[in-house]
Design a protein around this motif. Sequence first.
Motif, PDB file in Angstrom:
ATOM      1  N   LEU A 254       0.823  -1.202   0.000  1.00 41.64           N
ATOM      2  CA  LEU A 254       0.000   0.000   0.000  1.00 41.64           C
ATOM      3  C   LEU A 254       0.861   1.257   0.000  1.00 41.64           C
ATOM      4  CD1 LEU A 254      -2.836  -0.853   2.569  1.00 41.64           C
ATOM      5  CD2 LEU A 254      -2.967  -0.879   0.082  1.00 41.64           C
ATOM      6  N   GLY A 255       1.961   1.226   0.716  1.00 40.52           N
ATOM      7  CA  GLY A 255       2.852   2.379   0.772  1.00 40.52           C
ATOM      8  C   GLY A 255       3.489   2.707  -0.555  1.00 40.52           C
ATOM      9  N   GLN A 256       3.566   1.718  -1.455  1.00 40.56           N
ATOM     10  CA  GLN A 256       4.144   1.926  -2.775  1.00 40.56           C
ATOM     11  C   GLN A 256       3.088   2.249  -3.821  1.00 40.56           C
ATOM     12  OE1 GLN A 256       6.169  -1.808  -3.272  1.00 40.56           O
ATOM     13  NE2 GLN A 256       7.900  -1.208  -1.964  1.00 40.56           N
ATOM     14  N   SER A 257       1.842   2.429  -3.375  1.00 41.91           N
ATOM     15  CA  SER A 257       0.739   2.724  -4.277  1.00 41.91           C
ATOM     16  C   SER A 257       0.940   4.067  -4.976  1.00 41.91           C
ATOM     17  CB  SER A 257      -0.586   2.747  -3.504  1.00 41.91           C
ATOM     18  OG  SER A 257      -1.626   3.297  -4.279  1.00 41.91           O
ATOM     19  N   ASP A 258       0.472   4.152  -6.212  1.00 40.87           N
ATOM     20  CA  ASP A 258       0.573   5.406  -6.971  1.00 40.87           C
ATOM     21  C   ASP A 258      -0.253   6.519  -6.329  1.00 40.87           C
ATOM     22  OD1 ASP A 258       2.173   4.122  -8.788  1.00 40.87           O
ATOM     23  OD2 ASP A 258       0.553   3.699 -10.209  1.00 40.87           O
ATOM     24  N   TRP A 259      -1.269   6.128  -5.546  1.00 42.97           N
ATOM     25  CA  TRP A 259      -2.163   7.114  -4.954  1.00 42.97           C
ATOM     26  C   TRP A 259      -1.882   7.317  -3.472  1.00 42.97           C
ATOM     27  CZ3 TRP A 259      -5.662  10.128  -7.521  1.00 42.97           C
ATOM     28  CH2 TRP A 259      -5.884   9.794  -8.855  1.00 42.97           C
ATOM     29  N   SER A 260      -0.733   6.829  -2.984  1.00 39.18           N
ATOM     30  CA  SER A 260      -0.400   7.017  -1.585  1.00 39.18           C
ATOM     31  C   SER A 260      -0.077   8.489  -1.312  1.00 39.18           C
ATOM     32  CB  SER A 260       0.806   6.152  -1.200  1.00 39.18           C
ATOM     33  OG  SER A 260       1.233   6.437   0.115  1.00 39.18           O
ATOM     34  N   ASN A 261      -0.596   9.010  -0.202  1.00 44.01           N
ATOM     35  CA  ASN A 261      -0.329  10.394   0.168  1.00 44.01           C
ATOM     36  C   ASN A 261       0.925  10.534   1.018  1.00 44.01           C
ATOM     37  OD1 ASN A 261      -2.586  11.406  -1.126  1.00 44.01           O
ATOM     38  ND2 ASN A 261      -3.904  11.179   0.668  1.00 44.01           N
ATOM     39  N   GLY A 262       1.586   9.415   1.228  1.00 38.59           N
ATOM     40  CA  GLY A 262       2.776   9.463   2.053  1.00 38.59           C
ATOM     41  C   GLY A 262       2.495   9.295   3.528  1.00 38.59           C
ATOM     42  N   GLY A 263       1.180   9.186   3.903  1.00 37.06           N
ATOM     43  CA  GLY A 263       0.844   8.977   5.298  1.00 37.06           C
ATOM     44  C   GLY A 263       1.048   7.527   5.693  1.00 37.06           C
ATOM     45  N   SER A 264       0.860   7.260   6.951  1.00 36.04           N
ATOM     46  CA  SER A 264       1.066   5.915   7.461  1.00 36.04           C
ATOM     47  C   SER A 264      -0.009   4.974   6.931  1.00 36.04           C
ATOM     48  CB  SER A 264       1.030   5.918   8.990  1.00 36.04           C
ATOM     49  OG  SER A 264       1.065   4.602   9.494  1.00 36.04           O
ATOM     50  N   THR A 265       0.422   3.911   6.273  1.00 41.92           N
ATOM     51  CA  THR A 265      -0.544   2.943   5.748  1.00 41.92           C
ATOM     52  C   THR A 265      -1.203   2.145   6.866  1.00 41.92           C
ATOM     53  OG1 THR A 265       1.274   1.371   5.428  1.00 41.92           O
ATOM     54  CG2 THR A 265       0.618   2.703   3.533  1.00 41.92           C
ATOM     55  N   ALA A 266      -0.676   2.251   8.073  1.00 44.34           N
ATOM     56  CA  ALA A 266      -1.282   1.556   9.206  1.00 44.34           C
ATOM     57  C   ALA A 266      -2.686   2.071   9.496  1.00 44.34           C
ATOM     58  CB  ALA A 266      -0.410   1.710  10.450  1.00 44.34           C
ATOM     59  N   SER A 267      -3.028   3.270   8.977  1.00 44.37           N
ATOM     60  CA  SER A 267      -4.363   3.834   9.204  1.00 44.37           C
ATOM     61  C   SER A 267      -5.343   3.469   8.097  1.00 44.37           C
ATOM     62  CB  SER A 267      -4.277   5.359   9.309  1.00 44.37           C
ATOM     63  OG  SER A 267      -3.896   5.926   8.053  1.00 44.37           O
ATOM     64  N   ALA A 268      -4.908   2.677   7.124  1.00 47.02           N
ATOM     65  CA  ALA A 268      -5.760   2.359   5.970  1.00 47.02           C
ATOM     66  C   ALA A 268      -6.974   1.540   6.343  1.00 47.02           C
ATOM     67  CB  ALA A 268      -4.936   1.624   4.905  1.00 47.02           C
ATOM     68  N   TRP A 269      -7.010   0.992   7.543  1.00 51.18           N
ATOM     69  CA  TRP A 269      -8.173   0.216   7.973  1.00 51.18           C
ATOM     70  C   TRP A 269      -9.367   1.094   8.331  1.00 51.18           C
ATOM     71  CZ3 TRP A 269     -10.163   0.575  12.987  1.00 51.18           C
ATOM     72  CH2 TRP A 269      -9.358   1.239  13.914  1.00 51.18           C
ATOM     73  N   TRP A 270      -9.132   2.426   8.465  1.00 55.31           N
ATOM     74  CA  TRP A 270     -10.268   3.284   8.806  1.00 55.31           C
ATOM     75  C   TRP A 270     -10.185   4.682   8.205  1.00 55.31           C
ATOM     76  CZ3 TRP A 270     -10.559   7.895  11.704  1.00 55.31           C
ATOM     77  CH2 TRP A 270      -9.336   8.352  12.201  1.00 55.31           C
ATOM     78  N   SER A 271      -9.020   5.111   7.695  1.00 57.14           N
ATOM     79  CA  SER A 271      -8.827   6.496   7.308  1.00 57.14           C
ATOM     80  C   SER A 271      -8.297   6.634   5.878  1.00 57.14           C
ATOM     81  CB  SER A 271      -7.840   7.155   8.280  1.00 57.14           C
ATOM     82  OG  SER A 271      -7.442   8.429   7.836  1.00 57.14           O
ATOM     83  N   ASP A 272      -8.693   7.740   5.227  1.00 57.44           N
ATOM     84  CA  ASP A 272      -8.198   8.063   3.880  1.00 57.44           C
ATOM     85  C   ASP A 272      -6.866   8.798   3.914  1.00 57.44           C
ATOM     86  OD1 ASP A 272     -10.202   6.965   2.308  1.00 57.44           O
ATOM     87  OD2 ASP A 272     -11.454   8.754   2.402  1.00 57.44           O
ATOM     88  N   THR A 273      -6.372   9.155   5.097  1.00 57.10           N
ATOM     89  CA  THR A 273      -5.165   9.978   5.159  1.00 57.10           C
ATOM     90  C   THR A 273      -3.948   9.271   4.565  1.00 57.10           C
ATOM     91  OG1 THR A 273      -4.765   9.199   7.426  1.00 57.10           O
ATOM     92  CG2 THR A 273      -5.948  11.269   7.166  1.00 57.10           C
ATOM     93  N   TRP A 274      -3.956   7.952   4.498  1.00 63.51           N
ATOM     94  CA  TRP A 274      -2.819   7.225   3.920  1.00 63.51           C
ATOM     95  C   TRP A 274      -2.790   7.355   2.403  1.00 63.51           C
ATOM     96  CZ3 TRP A 274      -3.098   3.228   0.328  1.00 63.51           C
ATOM     97  CH2 TRP A 274      -4.403   2.795   0.018  1.00 63.51           C
ATOM     98  N   GLY A 275      -3.961   7.588   1.768  1.00 61.87           N
ATOM     99  CA  GLY A 275      -4.064   7.643   0.318  1.00 61.87           C
ATOM    100  C   GLY A 275      -5.283   6.869  -0.152  1.00 61.87           C
ATOM    101  N   TYR A 276      -5.251   6.389  -1.395  1.00 60.98           N
ATOM    102  CA  TYR A 276      -6.375   5.666  -1.972  1.00 60.98           C
ATOM    103  C   TYR A 276      -5.859   4.464  -2.759  1.00 60.98           C
ATOM    104  CZ  TYR A 276      -8.742  10.054  -0.944  1.00 60.98           C
ATOM    105  OH  TYR A 276      -9.223  11.169  -0.314  1.00 60.98           O
ATOM    106  N   PRO A 277      -6.665   3.407  -2.848  1.00 57.04           N
ATOM    107  CA  PRO A 277      -6.252   2.246  -3.644  1.00 57.04           C
ATOM    108  C   PRO A 277      -5.980   2.643  -5.094  1.00 57.04           C
ATOM    109  CG  PRO A 277      -8.136   1.692  -2.282  1.00 57.04           C
ATOM    110  CD  PRO A 277      -7.962   3.182  -2.188  1.00 57.04           C
ATOM    111  N   SER A 278      -4.924   2.099  -5.670  1.00 55.42           N
ATOM    112  CA  SER A 278      -4.547   2.447  -7.042  1.00 55.42           C
ATOM    113  C   SER A 278      -4.840   1.340  -8.032  1.00 55.42           C
ATOM    114  CB  SER A 278      -3.044   2.765  -7.097  1.00 55.42           C
ATOM    115  OG  SER A 278      -2.290   1.600  -6.766  1.00 55.42           O
ATOM    116  N   GLY A 279      -5.144   0.154  -7.539  1.00 56.16           N
ATOM    117  CA  GLY A 279      -5.359  -0.977  -8.431  1.00 56.16           C
ATOM    118  C   GLY A 279      -4.089  -1.697  -8.802  1.00 56.16           C
ATOM    119  N   ASN A 280      -2.963  -1.266  -8.249  1.00 54.83           N
ATOM    120  CA  ASN A 280      -1.679  -1.883  -8.576  1.00 54.83           C
ATOM    121  C   ASN A 280      -1.379  -3.122  -7.750  1.00 54.83           C
ATOM    122  OD1 ASN A 280      -1.197   0.170 -10.420  1.00 54.83           O
ATOM    123  ND2 ASN A 280      -0.137   1.449  -8.923  1.00 54.83           N
ATOM    124  N   THR A 281      -2.130  -3.313  -6.673  1.00 53.09           N
ATOM    125  CA  THR A 281      -1.876  -4.442  -5.790  1.00 53.09           C
ATOM    126  C   THR A 281      -3.183  -4.952  -5.198  1.00 53.09           C
ATOM    127  OG1 THR A 281      -0.870  -5.095  -3.684  1.00 53.09           O
ATOM    128  CG2 THR A 281      -1.395  -2.771  -3.951  1.00 53.09           C
TER     129      THR A 281
END
Length: 401
Positions: A254-281
């Motif tokens: 997730l951290g290598q996603s094209d749509w990652s905002n650079g935030g902690s991917t550990a918050s992806a279970w509840w928050s958009d601050t990490w970024g958005y799914p890119s379809g790459n993984t």
Amino acid sequence: MTQNADRTSLAPPATASETVRSSAGRLIGVDLARGLAVFGMYAAHVGPDPAQGGVTGHLMELTHGRASALFAFLAGFSIMLITGRRTPKTGRAGRQAVAKVVIRALVLLVLGTALTMSGTPVEVILAYYGLYFLLVLPLHRLATRPLAIIAMASALVLPQILYIGQYAFIDAEVGGIWTWPTNADGLLSLLFAGSYPALTWLPFVIAGMAVARLDLAATAVRVRLALAGVGLAVLGYGGSFLALHLVPGALTALGQSDWSNGGSTASAWWSDTWGYPSGNTTADLLVASPHSETTLSILANTGVAIAILTGCLAAVDAFPRFHRLARPVIAVGSMSLTAYVFHVVGIRALGIEELPGSPLHVLLGFIVAVTVLATFWSRRFRRGPLEWLLGKATEPAELIR
């Protein structure tokens, strides 16, 4: 209470056979939930950026995606209020009700498209909302059980279909009716690629339809519904948390996603601050962040919507003092279309371009302004101005025999 019930923005008044108590619980509670959804949308658009962190940032993030999901959920409830909540209308009344839903849907499609074309930075939901009405209308005669089954099946299946096909549509050179009008949301965006794609937002609407069929005046039903809502939220968010931390390499991918905002991917279970799914993984399918369009996200946000609605229904029914205190919010919910358009126009008029990112006082100003407007308007009129116009637009449906 009957007068207030009549002001429900997308619903007819309660029948004479319904008690004042149950009418308040079923209709005023819906308006309260809708009012909270309006405030949530305001917070998501003109509130501080959740990325700033802290208590304010976390509170703002709670509104992102969840407020719009609650709107979609209540859309399903509204359809049933129009076409017959506990028992579907039949004959001439049924045909007129269906025509009214269709007219409302078309008006929302046009209004939403017009607002988007105005250049507003808001990702306007109204055109999507209208499409949801049209797509789920054939289901309006079904009972709670089949509606619940369809909602669950669509939540399990449709996100996977979107994951497979969405980016193929984006990369393909699609034109014509699929992308018309070019400066608004065409069918491609409304169905697949937009901010609220119908393919993955229909489960919210269908779930709302299923809940509307229940006897919501019964305490036992409300308790079971509240438990179901909490259970779905825990299943969605908790399932995502466990999956992201137990599946090897998921957080790294997730951290290598094209749509990652650079935030902690550990918050992806509840928050958009990490970024958005890119379809790459395929790790994208494990997140439950509000706009991830995954099964876990849909389950979680549906659970939140059910819990909020159930809480509102119970609160206004059981606590008269709370009901009185909540009247300003109920007034906003009774004219939610007007309130929603008010904030879209206000953002455009004030030249706000960065959404979210406004100071907290801007958000409070919007909330106070719409609450004062709705409170004073509701003292003189049964419906908000745009709700009245929408009602007038549906009058030709009365000519159907």
